[in-house]
Design a protein around this motif. Structure first.
Motif, PDB file in Angstrom:
ATOM      1  N   GLU A 189      -4.456 -45.404  15.324  1.00 42.29           N
ATOM      2  CA  GLU A 189      -5.826 -45.119  15.095  1.00 42.29           C
ATOM      3  C   GLU A 189      -6.764 -46.457  15.033  1.00 42.29           C
ATOM      4  N   PRO A 190      -7.744 -46.465  15.547  1.00 50.42           N
ATOM      5  CA  PRO A 190      -8.708 -47.745  15.566  1.00 50.42           C
ATOM      6  C   PRO A 190      -8.697 -48.299  14.218  1.00 50.42           C
ATOM      7  N   SER A 191      -8.729 -47.620  12.921  1.00 55.19           N
ATOM      8  CA  SER A 191      -8.799 -47.906  11.648  1.00 55.19           C
ATOM      9  C   SER A 191      -7.453 -48.941  11.386  1.00 55.19           C
ATOM     10  N   ASN A 192      -6.485 -48.773  12.119  1.00 54.85           N
ATOM     11  CA  ASN A 192      -5.211 -49.610  11.950  1.00 54.85           C
ATOM     12  C   ASN A 192      -5.072 -50.840  12.968  1.00 54.85           C
ATOM     13  N   ARG A 193      -6.059 -50.969  13.660  1.00 56.63           N
ATOM     14  CA  ARG A 193      -5.864 -51.848  14.918  1.00 56.63           C
ATOM     15  C   ARG A 193      -5.484 -53.274  14.358  1.00 56.63           C
ATOM     16  N   LEU A 194      -6.078 -53.656  13.511  1.00 57.00           N
ATOM     17  CA  LEU A 194      -5.788 -55.169  12.966  1.00 57.00           C
ATOM     18  C   LEU A 194      -4.322 -55.259  12.345  1.00 57.00           C
ATOM     19  N   TYR A 195      -3.888 -53.974  11.939  1.00 60.54           N
ATOM     20  CA  TYR A 195      -2.522 -54.266  11.313  1.00 60.54           C
ATOM     21  C   TYR A 195      -1.480 -54.233  12.723  1.00 60.54           C
ATOM     22  N   MET A 196      -1.790 -53.530  13.609  1.00 57.17           N
ATOM     23  CA  MET A 196      -1.022 -53.268  14.884  1.00 57.17           C
ATOM     24  C   MET A 196      -1.083 -54.672  15.696  1.00 57.17           C
ATOM     25  N   ILE A 197      -2.351 -55.409  15.584  1.00 53.46           N
ATOM     26  CA  ILE A 197      -2.274 -56.746  16.217  1.00 53.46           C
ATOM     27  C   ILE A 197      -1.409 -57.736  15.572  1.00 53.46           C
ATOM     28  N   ARG A 198      -1.226 -57.565  14.466  1.00 58.50           N
ATOM     29  CA  ARG A 198      -0.508 -58.481  13.430  1.00 58.50           C
ATOM     30  C   ARG A 198       1.241 -58.152  13.950  1.00 58.50           C
ATOM     31  N   PHE A 199       1.342 -56.734  13.752  1.00 59.46           N
ATOM     32  CA  PHE A 199       2.807 -56.300  14.122  1.00 59.46           C
ATOM     33  C   PHE A 199       3.209 -56.730  15.277  1.00 59.46           C
ATOM     34  N   MET A 200       2.263 -56.504  16.375  1.00 57.50           N
ATOM     35  CA  MET A 200       2.824 -56.704  17.700  1.00 57.50           C
ATOM     36  C   MET A 200       2.970 -58.332  17.863  1.00 57.50           C
ATOM     37  N   ARG A 201       2.243 -58.918  17.510  1.00 58.89           N
ATOM     38  CA  ARG A 201       2.279 -60.466  17.631  1.00 58.89           C
ATOM     39  C   ARG A 201       3.530 -60.788  17.223  1.00 58.89           C
ATOM     40  N   MET A 202       4.130 -60.442  15.878  1.00 57.37           N
ATOM     41  CA  MET A 202       5.414 -60.805  15.394  1.00 57.37           C
ATOM     42  C   MET A 202       6.496 -60.327  16.357  1.00 57.37           C
ATOM     43  N   LEU A 203       6.454 -58.980  16.569  1.00 58.32           N
ATOM     44  CA  LEU A 203       7.530 -58.380  17.518  1.00 58.32           C
ATOM     45  C   LEU A 203       7.487 -58.911  18.890  1.00 58.32           C
ATOM     46  N   HIS A 204       6.341 -59.263  19.320  1.00 56.67           N
ATOM     47  CA  HIS A 204       6.545 -59.988  20.828  1.00 56.67           C
ATOM     48  C   HIS A 204       7.045 -61.430  20.736  1.00 56.67           C
ATOM     49  N   LYS A 205       6.995 -62.144  19.670  1.00 61.35           N
ATOM     50  CA  LYS A 205       7.700 -63.126  19.281  1.00 61.35           C
ATOM     51  C   LYS A 205       8.950 -63.061  19.353  1.00 61.35           C
ATOM     52  N   ILE A 236      10.777 -60.613  20.694  1.00 61.53           N
ATOM     53  CA  ILE A 236      11.274 -60.473  22.081  1.00 61.53           C
ATOM     54  C   ILE A 236      11.555 -61.333  22.930  1.00 61.53           C
ATOM     55  N   GLU A 237      10.422 -62.384  22.913  1.00 59.03           N
ATOM     56  CA  GLU A 237      10.504 -63.556  23.736  1.00 59.03           C
ATOM     57  C   GLU A 237      11.600 -64.448  23.373  1.00 59.03           C
ATOM     58  N   ALA A 238      12.074 -64.430  22.283  1.00 53.87           N
ATOM     59  CA  ALA A 238      13.226 -65.066  21.663  1.00 53.87           C
ATOM     60  C   ALA A 238      14.666 -64.599  22.160  1.00 53.87           C
ATOM     61  N   LYS A 239      14.598 -63.001  21.935  1.00 53.34           N
ATOM     62  CA  LYS A 239      15.673 -62.503  22.621  1.00 53.34           C
ATOM     63  C   LYS A 239      15.721 -62.607  24.085  1.00 53.34           C
ATOM     64  N   SER A 240      14.672 -62.498  24.907  1.00 55.21           N
ATOM     65  CA  SER A 240      14.970 -62.800  26.235  1.00 55.21           C
ATOM     66  C   SER A 240      15.413 -63.865  26.692  1.00 55.21           C
ATOM     67  N   ARG A 241      15.225 -64.929  25.852  1.00 57.53           N
ATOM     68  CA  ARG A 241      15.764 -66.154  26.491  1.00 57.53           C
ATOM     69  C   ARG A 241      17.343 -66.381  25.988  1.00 57.53           C
ATOM     70  N   MET A 242      17.634 -65.740  25.102  1.00 60.96           N
ATOM     71  CA  MET A 242      18.883 -65.682  24.702  1.00 60.96           C
ATOM     72  C   MET A 242      19.756 -64.610  25.792  1.00 60.96           C
ATOM     73  N   PHE A 243      19.031 -63.573  26.168  1.00 58.45           N
ATOM     74  CA  PHE A 243      19.898 -62.598  26.703  1.00 58.45           C
ATOM     75  C   PHE A 243      18.879 -62.090  28.185  1.00 58.45           C
ATOM     76  N   PRO A 244      18.895 -63.113  29.060  1.00 59.44           N
ATOM     77  CA  PRO A 244      17.867 -62.731  30.130  1.00 59.44           C
ATOM     78  C   PRO A 244      18.408 -61.450  30.866  1.00 59.44           C
ATOM     79  N   GLU A 245      19.704 -61.384  30.877  1.00 64.52           N
ATOM     80  CA  GLU A 245      20.480 -60.203  31.524  1.00 64.52           C
ATOM     81  C   GLU A 245      20.160 -58.953  31.136  1.00 64.52           C
ATOM     82  N   LYS A 246      19.779 -58.936  29.745  1.00 68.74           N
ATOM     83  CA  LYS A 246      19.527 -57.563  28.923  1.00 68.74           C
ATOM     84  C   LYS A 246      18.280 -57.266  28.559  1.00 68.74           C
ATOM     85  N   LEU A 247      17.257 -58.129  28.655  1.00 68.34           N
ATOM     86  CA  LEU A 247      15.778 -57.650  28.500  1.00 68.34           C
ATOM     87  C   LEU A 247      15.045 -58.629  28.821  1.00 68.34           C
TER      88      LEU A 247
END
Length: 323
Positions: A184-200, A202-213
């Motif tokens: 919901e739009p009212s939770n957009r700021l929270y989602m931006i924060r969560f996604m920023r952390m989750l993206h980091k 996944i980026e770290a994991k992809s460097r460790m396991f490029p064949e997996k993700l």
């Protein structure tokens, strides 16, 4: 019929509304008087879990311990974990803030990390603490609350006898409903924060396991549906996001809980829907208690007092000590 008809919590006047009651503790609360000792335990699949211990007394181990499970992209360093550890220490209990895989400051060894239904990891921690303590309580927040409830309702037949009870806070026990609410739009700021952390992560994991993700197109992912569908589900053995949400949600197993367990969800929690308030399950259970204060926000429940103790900490200790 363990359904509380009322709650003693009253939010401070300076914090009106669910969003402010959610954001203030997260942004401004600091706990500096809790000292941790880190212990790393090796687990059967070759990975590790980092446990941060706060002892009630430095001179000896107490017979009682509380295991505290943090929320999404949290850690033992969050103020709500440290505050809970301090409150239980004051009551004479050792406290363990355990860090989910990849959340302790060091990335875990395997391609997968943590999710809302990773109850085996909590079981490893409980079994470890069981060897040294006679009484164990569990406290969980948000995702960690769902994990705690899922564990109690799934492992009820083989639960260590040392586990005496649990308290959980701000828990989306219906993960599909919670994910939809976060869109919901009212939770957009929270989602931006969560996604920023989750993206980091996944980026770290992809460097460790490029064949997996792959991190290709990662920055375009903005919802839990997209993230869980592309990463959480396949990494942890689920068919898709809905399969993950369905199988990992705690709500279906709440009737199976066999130790006194309290869930406290504020009615003004901006992350929760009516499906996350399991009143029917509480009505029909002898062990599962539901309390729904009108205020508190999400993992909020702030109180302003001389000792800096939040109502969530006071209520948790109160519930466990009555067992």
């Amino acid at each position: 019929m363990p359904l509380a008809k009322s709650s003693a919590y009253v939010s401070p006047r300076r914090l009106p509304g669910g969003h402010l009651q959610t954001m203030y503790p997260s942004l401004f609360r600091k706990i500096t008087d809790v000292e941790y000792t880190r212990e790393r335990i090796e687990i059967p699949d070759g990975d590790f879990l980092d446990l941060d211990w706060s002892r009630a007394t430095a001179s000896r181990r107490t017979p009682s311990a509380v295991i505290i499970s943090h929320g999404l992209e949290g850690s033992s360093d969050r103020a709500y974990v440290r505050g809970m550890a301090r409150a239980f220490n004051a009551a004479g209990w050792d406290a363990i803030g355990w860090n989910f895989r990849g959340c302790s400051g060091e990335m875990n060894r395997l391609p997968h990390f943590y999710h809302s239904g990773a109850i085996d990891d909590l079981d490893y921690v409980v079994r470890h603490v069981q060897a040294t303590h006679q009484r164990i309580a569990l406290v969980g927040f948000s995702l960690g609350g769902n994990l705690t409830l899922k564990y109690l309702g799934t492992f009820f037949e083989k639960m260590p006898t040392q586990v005496v009870g649990a308290v959980t806070w701000s828990v989306p026990v219906d993960l599909a409903a919670g994910a939809k609410k976060m869109d919901e739009p009212s939770n957009r700021l929270y989602m931006i924060r969560f996604m920023r952390m989750l993206h980091k992560k996944i980026e770290a994991k992809s460097r460790m396991f490029p064949e997996k993700l792959s991190a290709e197109g990662l920055r375009s992912i903005k919802t839990f549906s997209e993230f869980d569908g592309r990463y959480t589900a396949p990494l942890h053995g689920f068919k898709n996001a809905m399969d993950y949400w369905t199988r990992a949600s705690a709500k279906p197993v709440l009737p199976k809980i066999r130790v006194p367990t309290l869930l406290i969800n504020a009615l003004n929690d901006p992350f929760l829907t009516p499906d996350c308030f399991p009143t029917k399950e509480a009505h029909s259970s002898e062990c599962f208690f539901l309390e729904t204060p009108s205020e508190g926000g999400h993992v909020g429940f702030a109180s302003f007092n001389k000792i800096g103790e939040y109502w969530s900490e006071k209520r948790s200790v109160e519930f466990i000590l009555e067992l």
